[in-house]
Design a protein around this motif. Structure first.
Motif, mmCIF file in Angstrom:
data_model
loop_
_atom_site.group_PDB
_atom_site.id
_atom_site.type_symbol
_atom_site.label_atom_id
_atom_site.label_comp_id
_atom_site.label_asym_id
_atom_site.label_seq_id
_atom_site.Cartn_x
_atom_site.Cartn_y
_atom_site.Cartn_z
ATOM 1 N N LYS A 220 0.812 -1.232 0.000
ATOM 2 C CA LYS A 220 0.000 0.000 0.000
ATOM 3 C C LYS A 220 0.840 1.275 0.000
ATOM 4 O O LYS A 220 0.536 2.250 -0.668
ATOM 5 N N ALA A 221 1.897 1.249 0.806
ATOM 6 C CA ALA A 221 2.618 2.497 1.074
ATOM 7 C C ALA A 221 3.351 3.037 -0.149
ATOM 8 O O ALA A 221 3.416 4.252 -0.342
ATOM 9 N N ASP A 224 0.695 4.651 -2.313
ATOM 10 C CA ASP A 224 -0.527 5.089 -1.644
ATOM 11 C C ASP A 224 -1.756 4.498 -2.353
ATOM 12 O O ASP A 224 -2.694 5.205 -2.715
#
Lengths: 640, 377
Positions: A220-221, A224
């Motif tokens: 996810k990171a 984003d």
């Protein structure tokens, strides 16, 4: 001398390994080709001579396109039509990749935005229209030949079937040659070209060139992404094996083969449906969280087992009485791949670029299929839905050119599922018609590279507007980027008018937007046929071509489907809106002169070419459509 | 077609009235006229012979129509067919549907309609642009299951993909069947019947009615009756001159008029109408096969002042090239335009260059124009 020694070493290594076509050389000379046939004991009875067959060829092109799926075809045709001597290398006996008769996946695109399509135009549209004319019976094997015809009729394009690009020969950060093995002729081709396009899906050429790539799912990171897993992992969406059945008109037995894998559907997710099973089930799918390319043969065997297991379940579980008279008519043996390598470009497209409709200055393509991420495990984890369908688009998104060339191999571009994007972005853009737009973009960019003697990155930096204009002139559509070709003399006309107007305005034909979109009308539609459209210039202009974009109803899909759907969203015939018959006149010294007429037109982009003349007006006579009572146009251009 | 006239002193429909409107006139002296009609339904093989009931008020004015149809086309005799009575207004716009008391409509898999489904069905039928317009019956199985795009590789759950707003979920076949009855071929029959049933004075009212839907019905009926009395033609000229949307029906009506009426009416429209009216008039005159004296075309020399745009000039000069070349009056009238808008002047110049009866003065004017604009011709 050192280089030659290196090659010799490579030879020994390969021979020792017993792998026939794998080459470790980095030179384009026939003398250095490792596949040395001097032990060949060919005795030719006809000539009475012994000899060694010539199995080494060096060929030179302006552009080499590796991979003959929809993206590769569009890339090769775009390059060839724009003037590059082009070769299209395809490792299968047929063109079309996933849409070929070997795999039979529907050639989907932006099929459904709020109930309407937003179809891709340009070369892919031309192929699908060609198919509607040549393949009314909607046969996949005939579609193979339709694509073959589409490619081989191009004078500037050479097709090499049954040929796989197996290794890049490098010169610094550039690919100097592509070593290609043609299995049917036992021939090792060395293809030299200044520009390469890897549209092969798996991207062996790019990988062997050292182009950076990744596989698996981003966490996810990193970008984003809402729909990415919390942490990165190796999962790649699987390949599917399709089938089709036919109604025999009487009960048909089915006994599964020895390799069938028993299927029960016990614990199957409710969205794992059987609707349309007679034409194949797309969730008969197996992926990998490791080396999906290395696993391909194991997975192929599994998929064949699952296919028969599911069919056994349909035929013999008693849950599908409607299947009683059905028998398998075709079964795939070549799985349709969704994902493997994703190369790294100067930009990596990610989820929010799509869902937030990021505007790219270098947009060259668009998409709009849902974020259709298939479940990890595929059919081996049926408790999950077969796809998450995370997000459904309501309007199209842009795709940038910077994602279509390699970050570190300077003369390598990509089109298709191997372009620079995240796993989640791929879940939408992997659809074939979207890949085709990327193909047309890089094929056209390759021509710019050759014309200007520049590399793809420089096209993106200094010539992006020219690339976009070329694409749009060739009927590609770039969302929110109206065409504004300074060479287009139609824009300099003093007056444009139609003989009648039912909707829109003739002036719309000059606004650079070649479809109705974003709630705006960009067309002119006549009231009735035998309509006329006229342009007047105050001062004479030199003209040698007039180009039109007519209506083919891009809001309705035209790709061939196994179920031959014909409704508001899918048509199974030539679009009735398309212009069939028209002619062109120019006024010279007050008199109208015929410049040409077209009967049985087959394309959305219609071109009249004629000897250069000086004129003050042109008039189009729009005589007939394929069924619509009015004629609708989206663009007219005039060039000297 | 056989008309059966019967006067009903009190009309009672034993149906469950679902939606009220102006057809709910439960009064004495309503007249029903039954018409045997032949209609096609896209779901049926061959023509259907049925009765269309025209409903008139006590003054013999058509106020609507009704027809009994079946709720679904049942191909395999496994579905439940419910009789439905459909109502239209006098111009063929669907108004409501009515079921027999106690009857209920069914959905797919034997679910019954909920109260909101009945309302939804009404709104589906009232949508003349429904997606059902272009749908084949073979595709009408069930509605799409939302959230299941299912179109990767192979078709989804259903043959038909409809937005929920466009159908009653689970009853696509009923919607399809009734939509085509309500909005299909019968509409044309209704409009024609209304025109045929109306008196001339009623047709006059239609011509001037604010609702322009009546206008083409009136003109078609008048054309059938070959009625080109001035009291009808005058209001037609007046209305079409002010309303672009009436051009086609008006010109079609006038094209069947006696030649004097046709030519004078078209000239009136040319004078009083706008650009689109003038272009339509000139195209009609250009394409007519009727003999029109050249003097008539000559008379347009006084009306060229109404021509405003290049397109109008272009069509006008094309008409003259075809029907009235070498007209001294027209040539004379055109000369002043050589000094106006350049594009128009250039078109006039090329037209006049082809005329073989220009006088010396006119030829001088042309020569001056040529010398001035030689590089732009």
């Amino acid at each position: 001398m050192k280089r030659r020694e290196f090659f010799k070493k490579g030879t020994k290594a390969v021979v020792a390994a017993g792998v026939v076509p794998i080459i470790a050389s980095s030179c384009a000379s026939t003398n250095d080709i490792l596949d040395d046939r001097n032990k060949d004991k060919w005795y030719h009875l006809g000539t009475g001579k012994k000899g060694i067959p010539n199995r080494k060829k060096i060929v030179n092109y302006d552009v080499a396109v590796i991979g003959g799926g929809a993206a590769g075809i569009c890339a090769a045709v775009a390059a060839a039509r724009n003037g590059s001597k082009t070769v299209l290398v395809q490792d299968r006996p047929v063109l079309g990749g996933n849409a070929s008769s070997e795999m039979r996946v529907h050639l989907n695109g932006v099929n459904n935005l709020k109930g309407k399509a937003e179809r891709e135009t340009g070369i892919i549209e031309e192929i699908l229209l060609h198919n509607r004319f040549e393949n009314e019976q909607e046969s996949f094997p005939v579609f193979d030949h339709v694509m073959y015809d589409f490619v081989v009729r191009e004078p500037n394009l050479t097709l090499m079937l049954n040929t796989q690009a197996i290794e890049a020969v490098m010169d610094g950060d550039k690919i100097k040659s592509a070593k290609c093995w043609q299995s049917t002729t036992e021939t090792l081709y060395t293809i030299n070209a200044p520009v390469y396009i890897d549209s092969s899906g798996d991207g062996l050429l790019g990988a062997s060139a050292g182009a950076e790539y990744r596989t698996g799912r981003e966490g996810k990171a990193e970008f984003d992404e809402t729909y990415a897993p919390d942490e990165p992992d190796g999962w790649q969406m699987g390949a599917t094996l399709l089938m089709s059945s036919k109604d025999m008109g009487r009960p048909m037995k089915y006994i599964p083969p020895s390799f069938a894998i028993k299927y029960t559907h016990e614990g199957g997710h409710k969205r794992r449906k059987f609707a349309g099973f007679q034409d194949g089930i797309w969730w008969i799918e197996v992926g990998s969280d490791g080396d999906i390319i290395g696993d391909a043969e194991i997975n192929r065997h599994k998929l064949m087992g699952y296919l028969h297991g599911v069919w056994d379940y349909i035929k013999n579980s008693g849950n599908f009485p409607e299947a009683e008279n059905l028998a398998l008519d075709w079964v795939g043996s070549l799985p349709s791949r969704r994902e493997s390598r994703r190369f790294i470009g100067d930009y990596i497209v990610s989820e929010k670029d799509m869902t937030e409709h990021k505007h790219f200055y270098d947009a060259v393509a668009f998409g709009g299929w849902s974020l259709d991420e298939h479940n990890p495990g595929g059919i081996e984890d049926i408790s999950e839905p077969p796809s998450y369908f995370h997000y459904h688009f309501e309007e199209v998104y842009q795709f940038p050119f910077r994602s279509l060339y390699s970050k570190n191999v300077s003369n390598l571009m990509f089109a298709g599922r191997n372009v620079s994007q995240t796993h989640i972005a791929l879940s939408s853009s992997r659809i074939m018609a979207t890949c085709s737009l990327q193909g047309q973009a890089v094929g056209t960019a390759a021509t710019i590279c050759n014309r200007k003697n520049v590399l793809p990155r420089e096209v993106g930096k200094n010539h992006i507007s020219e690339l976009q204009e070329m694409l749009m002139r060739d009927d590609a559509f770039i969302p929110k980027r109206p065409a504004n070709d300074p060479k287009d003399l139609a824009k300099k006309s003093s007056l444009i008018f139609g003989s009648s107007t039912l909707s829109g305005d003739p002036k719309n034909l000059l606004n650079g937007i070649s479809r109705d979109i974003d709630g705006a009308i960009n067309h002119w539609k006549s009231d009735g046929l035998n309509a006329e459209l006229q342009l007047e210039w105050e001062s004479p202009v030199d003209l040698s071509s007039v180009e039109l974009k007519c209506d083919t109803n891009v809001k309705r899909n035209i790709m061939m489907r196994k179920d031959s759907r014909n409704n508001e969203l899918y048509g199974n015939h030539v679009p009735k809106e398309m212009l069939k018959s028209l002619s062109l006149q120019a006024r010279v010294n007050g008199k109208w002169h015929d410049l040409g007429s077209i009967e049985n037109n087959r394309t959305r982009l219609i071109k009249f070419k004629f000897d250069n003349l000086k004129t003050t007006a042109v008039k189009l006579k729009l005589k007939e459509t394929y069924g619509a009572v009015n004629v609708k146009l989206f663009e007219i251009r005039c060039y000297s | 077609m056989v008309n059966k006239l019967k006067l009903i002193s009190f009309l009672f429909f034993p149906y469950w009235i679902l939606f009220s409107n102006d057809l709910d006139v439960m009064s004495n002296d309503i007249i029903e006229i039954n018409h045997e009609v032949e209609v096609y339904h896209p779901g049926e093989i061959g023509a259907i012979h049925t009765i269309l009931t025209e409903i008139q008020n006590k003054d013999s004015v058509t106020i609507g129509y009704a027809m009994n149809v079946e709720s679904v086309i049942c191909l395999e005799e496994v579905c439940k067919v419910i009789p439905v009575r459909l109502y239209w207004n006098s111009i063929g716009v669907y108004q409501k549907y009515v079921l027999e008391e106690g009857a209920t409509l069914e959905k797919y898999e034997a679910d019954f309609f909920e109260p909101e489904d009945y309302k939804k069905l009404h709104s589906v039928l009232a949508n003349t642009n429904s997606p059902f317009k272009d749908v084949e019956i073979s595709e009408v199985l069930t509605v799409v299951d939302h959230g299941d795009e299912d179109v990767d590789a192979v078709s989804g759950a259903t043959a038909l993909e409809l937005d929920e707003k466009d159908t009653v979920p689970g009853a696509a076949l009923t919607c399809y069947t009734l939509w085509h009855w309500a909005n299909g071929e019968i509409v044309k029959t209704i409009r024609k019947t209304t025109g045929e049933s109306s008196t001339n004075s009623k047709l006059f009212e239609f011509i001037v009615d604010d609702n322009i839907s009546f206008y083409p019905i009136a003109l078609e009926a008048l054309k059938e009756r070959k009625n080109y009395e001035i009291e009808y033609v005058e209001p037609v000229i007046k209305r079409v001159s002010l309303n672009d949307t009436l051009i086609k029906s008006s010109i079609t009506y006038l094209e069947s008029a006696p030649i004097e009426v046709y030519s004078s009416a078209l000239k009136e429209v040319f004078i009083n109408g706008g650009k689109l009216q003038r272009i339509a008039v000139m195209r009609s005159l250009q394409h007519t096969k009727r003999e029109i004296p050249r003097a008539y075309f000559d008379s347009y020399n006084k009306e060229m002042v109404h021509l405003k745009s290049f397109q109008e000039f272009s069509v006008f000069l094309g008409l003259m090239e075809d029907k009235n070349p070498n007209s001294e009056q027209i040539n004379k009238g055109l000369i002043p335009f050589l000094d106006g808008n350049f594009l128009i002047a250039r078109r006039v110049y090329w037209y006049l260059s082809e005329q073989n009866n220009l006088n010396a003065n006119q030829q001088d004017k042309l020569q001056q124009f040529f010398e001035k604009h030689e590089d732009r011709l």
